[in-house]
Design a protein around this motif. Structure first.
Motif, PDB file in Angstrom:
ATOM      1  N   UNK A   1      29.242  -0.595  -9.911  1.00  0.00           N
ATOM      2  CA  UNK A   1      28.497  -2.256  -9.356  1.00  0.00           C
ATOM      3  C   UNK A   1      26.846  -2.198 -10.363  1.00  0.00           C
ATOM      4  N   UNK A   2      25.569  -1.682 -10.001  1.00  0.00           N
ATOM      5  CA  UNK A   2      24.845  -2.125 -10.217  1.00  0.00           C
ATOM      6  C   UNK A   2      24.852  -1.228 -12.206  1.00  0.00           C
ATOM      7  N   UNK A   3      25.929  -0.718 -12.051  1.00  0.00           N
ATOM      8  CA  UNK A   3      25.983  -0.187 -13.652  1.00  0.00           C
ATOM      9  C   UNK A   3      26.471  -1.037 -14.392  1.00  0.00           C
ATOM     10  N   UNK A   4      27.237  -1.485 -13.748  1.00  0.00           N
ATOM     11  CA  UNK A   4      28.302  -2.575 -14.739  1.00  0.00           C
ATOM     12  C   UNK A   4      27.450  -3.858 -14.810  1.00  0.00           C
ATOM     13  N   UNK A   5      27.023  -4.191 -14.145  1.00  0.00           N
ATOM     14  CA  UNK A   5      26.215  -5.419 -14.386  1.00  0.00           C
ATOM     15  C   UNK A   5      25.186  -5.009 -15.237  1.00  0.00           C
ATOM     16  N   UNK A   6      24.485  -4.400 -15.517  1.00  0.00           N
ATOM     17  CA  UNK A   6      23.711  -3.902 -16.664  1.00  0.00           C
ATOM     18  C   UNK A   6      24.527  -4.171 -17.959  1.00  0.00           C
ATOM     19  N   UNK A   7      25.057  -3.473 -18.290  1.00  0.00           N
ATOM     20  CA  UNK A   7      25.973  -3.860 -19.126  1.00  0.00           C
ATOM     21  C   UNK A   7      26.910  -4.543 -19.227  1.00  0.00           C
ATOM     22  N   UNK A   8      27.618  -5.583 -18.709  1.00  0.00           N
ATOM     23  CA  UNK A   8      27.541  -6.893 -18.500  1.00  0.00           C
ATOM     24  C   UNK A   8      26.490  -7.311 -19.066  1.00  0.00           C
ATOM     25  N   UNK A   9      25.969  -7.585 -19.053  1.00  0.00           N
ATOM     26  CA  UNK A   9      24.526  -8.085 -19.055  1.00  0.00           C
ATOM     27  C   UNK A   9      23.817  -7.938 -20.524  1.00  0.00           C
ATOM     28  N   UNK A  10      24.473  -6.820 -21.476  1.00  0.00           N
ATOM     29  CA  UNK A  10      24.308  -6.556 -22.001  1.00  0.00           C
ATOM     30  C   UNK A  10      22.192  -5.621 -22.996  1.00  0.00           C
ATOM     31  N   UNK A  11      22.139  -5.286 -21.272  1.00  0.00           N
ATOM     32  CA  UNK A  11      20.794  -4.613 -21.077  1.00  0.00           C
ATOM     33  C   UNK A  11      21.127  -2.739 -20.994  1.00  0.00           C
ATOM     34  N   UNK A  12      22.542  -2.445 -20.915  1.00  0.00           N
ATOM     35  CA  UNK A  12      22.276  -0.956 -21.550  1.00  0.00           C
ATOM     36  C   UNK A  12      24.000  -0.911 -21.943  1.00  0.00           C
ATOM     37  N   UNK A  13      24.726   0.183 -22.030  1.00  0.00           N
ATOM     38  CA  UNK A  13      25.307   0.241 -22.479  1.00  0.00           C
ATOM     39  C   UNK A  13      26.182   0.721 -21.305  1.00  0.00           C
ATOM     40  N   UNK A  14      28.058   1.176 -20.874  1.00  0.00           N
ATOM     41  CA  UNK A  14      28.587   1.237 -20.746  1.00  0.00           C
ATOM     42  C   UNK A  14      28.030   2.313 -19.236  1.00  0.00           C
ATOM     43  N   UNK A  15      27.964   3.139 -18.917  1.00  0.00           N
ATOM     44  CA  UNK A  15      27.523   4.169 -17.590  1.00  0.00           C
ATOM     45  C   UNK A  15      27.792   4.113 -16.692  1.00  0.00           C
ATOM     46  N   UNK A  16      29.168   5.868 -16.201  1.00  0.00           N
ATOM     47  CA  UNK A  16      28.967   6.207 -15.047  1.00  0.00           C
ATOM     48  C   UNK A  16      28.084   7.857 -15.121  1.00  0.00           C
ATOM     49  N   UNK A  17      28.009   7.662 -13.555  1.00  0.00           N
ATOM     50  CA  UNK A  17      27.175   8.919 -13.080  1.00  0.00           C
ATOM     51  C   UNK A  17      27.694  10.267 -13.085  1.00  0.00           C
ATOM     52  N   UNK A  18      27.347  11.240 -12.981  1.00  0.00           N
ATOM     53  CA  UNK A  18      27.743  12.750 -12.604  1.00  0.00           C
ATOM     54  C   UNK A  18      27.279  12.748 -10.589  1.00  0.00           C
ATOM     55  N   UNK A  19      28.332  12.680 -10.220  1.00  0.00           N
ATOM     56  CA  UNK A  19      27.559  12.618  -8.669  1.00  0.00           C
ATOM     57  C   UNK A  19      27.937  14.539  -7.952  1.00  0.00           C
ATOM     58  N   UNK A  20      27.097  14.836  -7.480  1.00  0.00           N
ATOM     59  CA  UNK A  20      27.744  15.496  -6.397  1.00  0.00           C
ATOM     60  C   UNK A  20      27.154  15.971  -5.074  1.00  0.00           C
TER      61      UNK A  20
END
Length: 271
Positions: A252-271
Protein backbone atom coordinates in the motif's frame (compact mmCIF):
# COMPACT_ATOMS: atom_id res chain seq x y z
CA UNK A 1 33.11 -15.58 6.69
CA UNK A 2 32.78 -11.93 7.68
CA UNK A 3 29.76 -9.76 6.85
CA UNK A 4 29.80 -5.96 6.97
CA UNK A 5 26.61 -4.58 8.49
CA UNK A 6 25.80 -0.88 8.28
CA UNK A 7 23.16 0.49 10.61
CA UNK A 8 22.17 3.85 12.03
CA UNK A 9 23.10 5.27 15.44
CA UNK A 10 19.42 5.45 16.29
CA UNK A 11 18.61 3.60 19.50
CA UNK A 12 16.10 1.21 17.94
CA UNK A 13 18.68 0.01 15.41
CA UNK A 14 21.45 -0.37 17.98
CA UNK A 15 19.06 -2.17 20.34
CA UNK A 16 18.28 -4.84 17.73
CA UNK A 17 21.95 -5.50 16.90
CA UNK A 18 23.11 -5.57 20.54
CA UNK A 19 23.33 -9.33 20.94
CA UNK A 20 25.12 -9.83 17.62
CA UNK A 21 27.83 -7.25 18.17
CA UNK A 22 28.29 -7.92 21.88
CA UNK A 23 28.53 -11.69 21.30
CA UNK A 24 25.54 -12.52 23.47
CA UNK A 25 24.39 -15.18 21.02
CA UNK A 26 26.05 -17.71 18.76
CA UNK A 27 26.11 -16.57 15.13
CA UNK A 28 26.78 -18.18 11.76
CA UNK A 29 29.16 -15.41 10.67
CA UNK A 30 31.58 -12.86 12.03
CA UNK A 31 30.05 -9.38 11.78
CA UNK A 32 31.79 -6.06 11.24
CA UNK A 33 29.86 -2.95 12.18
CA UNK A 34 29.54 0.40 10.38
CA UNK A 35 27.41 3.17 11.92
CA UNK A 36 26.10 6.09 9.83
CA UNK A 37 22.90 8.14 9.66
CA UNK A 38 20.04 6.79 7.56
CA UNK A 39 20.22 9.22 4.65
CA UNK A 40 23.96 8.58 4.27
CA UNK A 41 23.24 4.84 4.16
CA UNK A 42 20.40 5.37 1.68
CA UNK A 43 22.83 7.15 -0.64
CA UNK A 44 25.72 4.72 -0.11
CA UNK A 45 23.50 1.73 -0.87
CA UNK A 46 23.52 2.80 -4.52
CA UNK A 47 27.11 1.51 -4.65
CA UNK A 48 26.25 -1.79 -2.91
CA UNK A 49 28.92 -0.95 -0.37
CA UNK A 50 27.78 -3.20 2.49
CA UNK A 51 26.62 -6.81 2.79
CA UNK A 52 23.68 -5.65 4.92
CA UNK A 53 22.49 -2.09 5.31
CA UNK A 54 19.77 -0.15 7.05
CA UNK A 55 17.58 1.50 4.43
CA UNK A 56 14.39 3.50 4.16
CA UNK A 57 11.34 2.09 2.39
CA UNK A 58 11.71 5.02 0.00
CA UNK A 59 15.45 4.55 -0.54
CA UNK A 60 15.03 0.86 -1.29
CA UNK A 61 13.25 1.56 -4.58
CA UNK A 62 16.51 2.93 -5.99
CA UNK A 63 18.61 -0.14 -5.13
CA UNK A 64 16.22 -3.08 -5.56
CA UNK A 65 18.54 -4.43 -8.28
CA UNK A 66 21.34 -4.68 -5.68
CA UNK A 67 19.55 -5.57 -2.43
CA UNK A 68 16.64 -7.63 -1.10
CA UNK A 69 14.66 -6.48 1.92
CA UNK A 70 14.75 -8.79 4.92
CA UNK A 71 11.66 -9.51 6.99
CA UNK A 72 13.73 -9.08 10.16
CA UNK A 73 14.84 -5.77 11.65
CA UNK A 74 12.15 -3.51 10.21
CA UNK A 75 10.76 -0.47 12.00
CA UNK A 76 7.02 -0.18 11.49
CA UNK A 77 4.98 2.35 13.39
CA UNK A 78 2.02 0.58 14.97
CA UNK A 79 0.50 3.85 16.16
CA UNK A 80 3.31 6.34 15.54
CA UNK A 81 5.04 7.87 12.57
CA UNK A 82 6.91 10.98 11.42
CA UNK A 83 5.61 14.32 12.67
CA UNK A 84 5.48 17.65 10.87
CA UNK A 85 6.21 20.41 13.38
CA UNK A 86 6.48 24.20 13.36
CA UNK A 87 6.56 27.19 15.70
CA UNK A 88 2.77 27.44 15.41
CA UNK A 89 -0.09 25.74 13.61
CA UNK A 90 0.25 26.81 9.96
CA UNK A 91 -1.08 25.93 6.53
CA UNK A 92 1.74 23.85 5.03
CA UNK A 93 0.84 24.52 1.40
CA UNK A 94 3.64 26.32 -0.40
CA UNK A 95 5.87 26.46 2.66
CA UNK A 96 9.57 25.66 3.02
CA UNK A 97 9.70 22.21 4.62
CA UNK A 98 12.77 20.67 6.23
CA UNK A 99 13.12 17.02 5.31
CA UNK A 100 15.59 14.47 6.72
CA UNK A 101 16.47 13.44 3.16
CA UNK A 102 14.97 12.83 -0.26
CA UNK A 103 15.36 9.05 0.11
CA UNK A 104 13.82 8.81 3.60
CA UNK A 105 10.45 7.20 4.20
CA UNK A 106 9.42 10.37 6.03
CA UNK A 107 9.80 12.62 2.98
CA UNK A 108 7.89 10.23 0.73
CA UNK A 109 5.11 9.97 3.31
CA UNK A 110 4.92 13.75 3.42
CA UNK A 111 4.63 13.90 -0.37
CA UNK A 112 1.92 11.23 -0.24
CA UNK A 113 -0.28 12.84 2.39
CA UNK A 114 0.59 16.51 3.03
CA UNK A 115 -0.09 19.69 1.04
CA UNK A 116 2.51 20.38 -1.66
CA UNK A 117 5.47 22.25 -0.28
CA UNK A 118 6.92 25.34 -1.94
CA UNK A 119 10.40 23.95 -1.30
CA UNK A 120 11.88 20.86 0.32
CA UNK A 121 15.09 21.65 2.17
CA UNK A 122 17.22 18.64 3.08
CA UNK A 123 18.60 18.98 6.63
CA UNK A 124 20.14 16.26 8.78
CA UNK A 125 17.38 14.86 10.98
CA UNK A 126 18.91 16.00 14.29
CA UNK A 127 19.25 19.61 13.09
CA UNK A 128 15.68 20.12 11.93
CA UNK A 129 14.39 21.47 15.25
CA UNK A 130 17.09 24.16 15.30
CA UNK A 131 16.40 25.02 11.66
CA UNK A 132 12.78 25.74 12.59
CA UNK A 133 13.81 27.71 15.67
CA UNK A 134 16.18 29.81 13.54
CA UNK A 135 13.53 30.47 10.86
CA UNK A 136 15.54 28.70 8.17
CA UNK A 137 12.36 26.76 7.29
CA UNK A 138 8.66 27.10 8.00
CA UNK A 139 8.18 23.53 9.25
CA UNK A 140 10.03 20.24 9.41
CA UNK A 141 9.48 16.50 9.29
CA UNK A 142 10.70 14.89 12.51
CA UNK A 143 11.96 11.31 12.82
CA UNK A 144 13.75 9.36 15.55
CA UNK A 145 13.85 10.38 19.21
CA UNK A 146 13.58 14.09 18.41
CA UNK A 147 9.86 13.28 18.21
CA UNK A 148 9.83 13.03 22.01
CA UNK A 149 11.66 16.29 22.80
CA UNK A 150 10.58 19.02 20.34
CA UNK A 151 7.81 20.36 22.58
CA UNK A 152 10.40 21.34 25.18
CA UNK A 153 11.37 24.15 22.77
CA UNK A 154 7.82 25.35 22.36
CA UNK A 155 7.26 23.81 18.93
CA UNK A 156 3.94 22.23 18.01
CA UNK A 157 2.79 19.32 15.82
CA UNK A 158 1.09 20.52 12.64
CA UNK A 159 0.51 17.16 10.96
CA UNK A 160 0.81 13.60 12.25
CA UNK A 161 1.63 11.49 9.21
CA UNK A 162 0.55 8.31 10.99
CA UNK A 163 -2.99 9.73 11.26
CA UNK A 164 -3.04 10.36 7.51
CA UNK A 165 -1.66 6.87 6.86
CA UNK A 166 -4.35 5.33 9.09
CA UNK A 167 -7.11 7.04 7.09
CA UNK A 168 -5.64 5.40 3.99
CA UNK A 169 -4.44 2.01 5.24
CA UNK A 170 -6.62 1.31 8.25
CA UNK A 171 -4.91 -0.69 10.98
CA UNK A 172 -1.87 -1.63 8.89
CA UNK A 173 1.43 -0.36 10.35
CA UNK A 174 3.30 2.49 8.70
CA UNK A 175 6.50 1.32 6.91
CA UNK A 176 9.61 3.26 7.92
CA UNK A 177 13.05 1.64 8.23
CA UNK A 178 14.27 -1.71 6.95
CA UNK A 179 17.32 -3.88 6.53
CA UNK A 180 18.49 -4.96 3.12
CA UNK A 181 20.90 -7.75 2.17
CA UNK A 182 22.96 -8.05 -0.99
CA UNK A 183 20.93 -9.74 -3.71
CA UNK A 184 23.94 -11.68 -5.09
CA UNK A 185 24.57 -13.44 -1.77
CA UNK A 186 23.74 -17.18 -1.74
CA UNK A 187 20.25 -17.79 -0.37
CA UNK A 188 21.67 -20.10 2.31
CA UNK A 189 23.77 -17.23 3.67
CA UNK A 190 20.87 -14.81 3.55
CA UNK A 191 18.77 -17.19 5.63
CA UNK A 192 21.59 -17.79 8.12
CA UNK A 193 22.02 -14.04 8.54
CA UNK A 194 18.28 -13.60 9.04
CA UNK A 195 18.28 -16.25 11.75
CA UNK A 196 21.16 -14.54 13.54
CA UNK A 197 19.39 -11.19 13.39
CA UNK A 198 16.06 -12.63 14.53
CA UNK A 199 17.83 -14.20 17.51
CA UNK A 200 19.56 -10.90 18.25
CA UNK A 201 16.26 -9.01 18.31
CA UNK A 202 14.62 -11.64 20.51
CA UNK A 203 17.56 -11.51 22.93
CA UNK A 204 17.28 -7.73 23.17
CA UNK A 205 13.55 -7.95 23.79
CA UNK A 206 14.22 -10.44 26.60
CA UNK A 207 17.03 -8.31 28.09
CA UNK A 208 15.60 -4.87 27.49
CA UNK A 209 17.53 -2.82 30.03
CA UNK A 210 20.92 -4.22 29.01
CA UNK A 211 20.14 -3.67 25.34
CA UNK A 212 18.95 -0.11 25.98
CA UNK A 213 22.16 0.66 27.91
CA UNK A 214 24.16 -0.60 24.94
CA UNK A 215 22.08 1.49 22.51
CA UNK A 216 22.65 4.61 24.59
CA UNK A 217 26.31 4.77 23.62
CA UNK A 218 25.02 6.07 20.28
CA UNK A 219 22.25 8.15 21.80
CA UNK A 220 21.84 11.92 21.45
CA UNK A 221 20.11 12.08 24.84
CA UNK A 222 21.45 10.93 28.18
CA UNK A 223 18.04 9.81 29.37
CA UNK A 224 17.52 6.08 29.81
CA UNK A 225 13.74 6.20 30.13
CA UNK A 226 13.36 8.48 27.10
CA UNK A 227 15.46 6.21 24.91
CA UNK A 228 13.73 3.08 26.17
CA UNK A 229 10.36 4.65 25.41
CA UNK A 230 11.45 5.49 21.86
CA UNK A 231 12.93 2.04 21.24
CA UNK A 232 9.77 0.27 22.32
CA UNK A 233 7.71 2.50 20.01
CA UNK A 234 9.45 1.05 16.97
CA UNK A 235 10.91 -2.31 18.02
CA UNK A 236 7.70 -4.26 18.25
CA UNK A 237 5.94 -7.47 17.26
CA UNK A 238 6.83 -6.96 13.59
CA UNK A 239 10.55 -6.44 14.13
CA UNK A 240 11.53 -10.12 14.27
CA UNK A 241 9.54 -11.01 11.13
CA UNK A 242 7.09 -8.54 9.62
CA UNK A 243 5.19 -11.31 7.80
CA UNK A 244 2.06 -10.83 5.71
CA UNK A 245 0.99 -7.71 7.58
CA UNK A 246 4.26 -5.96 6.78
CA UNK A 247 4.14 -7.06 3.16
CA UNK A 248 0.61 -5.69 2.78
CA UNK A 249 1.62 -2.39 4.37
CA UNK A 250 4.58 -2.08 2.00
CA UNK A 251 2.35 -2.82 -0.98
CA UNK A 252 0.00 0.00 0.00
CA UNK A 253 2.92 2.35 0.71
CA UNK A 254 4.33 1.97 -2.79
CA UNK A 255 0.84 1.96 -4.36
CA UNK A 256 -0.03 5.30 -2.76
CA UNK A 257 3.19 6.85 -4.05
CA UNK A 258 2.56 5.49 -7.55
CA UNK A 259 -1.09 6.57 -7.53
CA UNK A 260 0.06 10.11 -6.69
CA UNK A 261 2.55 9.95 -9.60
CA UNK A 262 5.48 10.44 -7.23
CA UNK A 263 7.14 7.15 -8.23
CA UNK A 264 6.65 4.47 -10.84
CA UNK A 265 4.78 1.28 -9.78
CA UNK A 266 7.11 -0.78 -7.66
CA UNK A 267 7.17 -4.21 -5.97
CA UNK A 268 9.93 -4.97 -3.42
CA UNK A 269 11.91 -8.20 -3.32
CA UNK A 270 11.73 -9.68 0.17
CA UNK A 271 13.55 -12.61 1.81
Amino acid sequence: MKMIIAHTPDPDDAFMFYAMFEHKIETSFEYEQVVKDIETLNKESIDGKYDVTAISANGYMHVSDIYDLTTSGASFGLSYGPLVIAKKNIDLKGKVIATPGRYTSAELLYRMFAPEAGEYKEIRFDRIVNAIMNDEVDAGILIHDEQLTFQEKGLVPVLKLYDEWKKYAGDLPIPLGFNAIRKNMPLENKLKYKKDFENSIKYAQEHQDDAVKYAMKYSRYDDFELEKRFILMYVNSLSVDFGDKGREALTLYYKRAADRNIVKPFTPTIV
